[in-house]
Design an enzyme around this catalytic site. Structure first.
Site, short mmCIF file in Angstrom:
data_model
loop_
_atom_site.label_atom_id
_atom_site.label_comp_id
_atom_site.label_asym_id
_atom_site.label_seq_id
_atom_site.Cartn_x
_atom_site.Cartn_y
_atom_site.Cartn_z
N HIS A 42 0.82 -1.21 0.00
CA HIS A 42 0.00 0.00 0.00
C HIS A 42 0.85 1.26 0.00
CE1 HIS A 42 0.27 0.12 4.58
NE2 HIS A 42 0.30 1.40 4.31
N GLY B 109 3.47 7.02 7.31
CA GLY B 109 4.88 7.20 6.97
C GLY B 109 5.75 6.09 7.54
N SER C 109 4.65 3.03 7.64
CA SER C 109 4.27 1.83 6.90
C SER C 109 5.44 1.26 6.12
CB SER C 109 3.14 2.15 5.92
OG SER C 109 1.95 2.42 6.58
N ASP D 26 -0.07 -7.47 1.71
CA ASP D 26 0.48 -6.12 1.80
C ASP D 26 2.01 -6.09 1.77
OD1 ASP D 26 0.18 -3.37 1.82
OD2 ASP D 26 0.07 -3.22 4.00
#
Length: 340
Positions: A78, A189, A191, A107
Site C-alpha cells: 500500500h 509514513g 508503513s 500487503d
C-alpha cells in the site's frame, strides 16, 4: 479473538500542511538502552520512500528495508500502490525505484532501486521466537524524507492478531491474519518500516495502526511477522508468480471504482473515473457506467476488480461487460497496460 478494525495507511499527504501535523519522534516513556542501540544497528538499512500519484495529485511517504546490496527493498504494497513515481533515500543517496512484484492481500512489495550498489542489507531475525512483553522499536519515515527517521519504542502486546485494514482511497477493506500487535505510537509514513528487537534484528514489518497521523501518541501498531514477509519477498525476488503473488508492476485498466459506489439497479460497480486514452476508455467505458464482468468474472466490488487484474499482465486483452448510463448492456475489449 475478534477482528480489530484499523486504518491501513495509504500514505497520502496531499499537501505540505499534512506533514506539519505529524508529532515528533519518540514515545512518552524513556528509551530502553538496549533497544535504542538495536535501532542504531538497523537504521543504515532503512529506506525512506516517497511516491507521487500523478493522476490524483497525491504525494505519499513510507518506509522500506534493504534486502541486498544491489538495492532490492522490502515494503508494504500500500506504500507504493498506484504510484507513478517512486523515489527512495538510503545511505545519503536518492534513487528511482521500480516495483519487482507484490502480494496485495498480504500487503508486501519488493522494489528495485535503480543504480544502487553497496547498500547494507538488514539484519533479519526469527519471528517464530516472538514473546509477548519483549521490547521493540519501530523505525519509520513518519516525519518525511527531509527529516530524521522516527523511532517509536514499545513492546509486543499480542500475537496471532486478525485485523480488517481499510484502504482509504478505494473504500475496500482487507482482512489480514497472523499479525503481531505492539504498543507503540506508529503512524502514517512508518508503513513498510522495520520492527526491531533488542538484539538489533528485524522481526516484523509495520503495516497498520489503530490511530492515524492526525492524532497524538497512543494506540497500537500491527506488523507482519518477518518470516512471512521474507517468504513472500523471496518468492517475488525469484520471479515466481502465483494466485497471490504478482510479478512486475500492476496492470492498468484505467478506471476508478469504489466499493462504496455500487449501482442500485445492477450487481456491479459504478465507474467514477476513466483515464483519458487508457484501456477502459478505448473499450468505450465512461463515467457513470456500471461494470458487470471482467474476463468472465462478476465484479461486485473494487476488491473483485483488483483481484482479476492481479492475475493478468501488460498486453493481455480482457473481455468487459457493462451497463451504460442509458441502461444499455455493452460489450468491449481492453488491452491492459503496465501500471506504475
Amino acid at each position: 479473538m475478534g477482528i480489530v478494525h484499523v486504518t491501513r495507511w495509504i500514505t497520502a499527504s496531499a499537501v505540505a500542511l499534512s506533514l506539519a501535523l505529524l508529532v515528533a519522534p519518540g514515545s512518552a516513556g524513556a528509551e530502553p538502552l538496549d533497544v535504542a542501540a538495536a535501532a542504531d544497528r538497523v537504521e543504515p538499512s532503512v529506506v525512506r520512500i516517497d511516491t507521487i500519484v500523478d493522476y490524483q495529485h497525491i504525494l505519499g511517504t513510507g518506509t522500506g528495508i534493504v534486502l541486498d546490496p544491489g538495492g532490492q527493498v522490502l515494503t508494504n504494497y500500500h506504500v507504493v500502490q498506484g504510484a507513478d513515481v517512486i523515489s527512495a533515500v538510503v545511505g545519503g543517496a536518492t534513487y528511482g525505484a521500480d516495483i519487482l512484484g507484490y502480494d496485495r492481500g498480504r500487503d508486501i512489495a519488493v522494489l528495485q532501486l535503480r543504480g544502487a550498489g553497496g547498500l547494507a542489507p538488514a539484519p533479519v531475525g526469527d519471528s517464530a521466537r516472538l514473546v509477548v512483553g519483549e521490547p521493540v522499536v519501530a523505525i519509520g519515515n513518519a516525519q518525511g524524507s527531509a527529516n530524521p527517521l522516527t523511532r517509536e519504542f514499545g513492546s509486543i502486546s499480542a500475537l496471532g492478531r486478525t485485523i480488517s485494514a481499510e484502504d482509504e482511497l478505494s473504500g475496500t477493506a482487507t482482512e489480514m491474519t497472523g499479525l503481531f500487535e505492539f504498543a507503540a505510537p506508529v503512524r502514517a509514513g512508518d508503513s513498510g518500516g522495520p520492527v526491531v528487537n533488542g538484539a538489533g534484528e528485524i522481526i516484523g514489518v509495520t503495516t497498520a495502526a489503530s490511530v492515524n497521523f492526525r492524532m497524538g501518541p497512543g494506540g497500537e501498531g500491527y506488523a507482519i511477522p518477518i518470516n512471512e514477509a521474507m517468504s513472500i519477498a523471496n518468492q517475488i525476488r525469484s520471479g515466481t508468480p502465483s494466485d497471490t503473488v504478482h510479478i512486475g508492476p500492476p496492470t492498468l485498466l484505467g478506471v476508478g471504482v469504489s466499493s462504496a459506489e455500487q449501482h442500485e439497479s445492477f450487481p456491479g460497480v459504478l465507474v467514477h473515473d476513466v483515464m483519458p486514452d487508457g484501456p477502459a476508455a478505448g473499450a468505450g467505458l465512461a463515467n457513470g457506467d456500471v461494470i458487470l464482468t471482467i474476463d468472465g468474472v462478476r465484479i461486485e466490488s473494487a476488491a473483485d476488480l483488483t483481484r482479476v487484474l492481479d492475475r493478468h499482465y501488460p498486453g493481455d486483452v480482457l473481455d468487459l461487460t457493462w451497463v451504460d448510463r442509458a441502461g444499455q448492456h455493452r460489450l468491449g475489449k481492453a488491452a491492459l497496460l503496465a501500471g506504475a
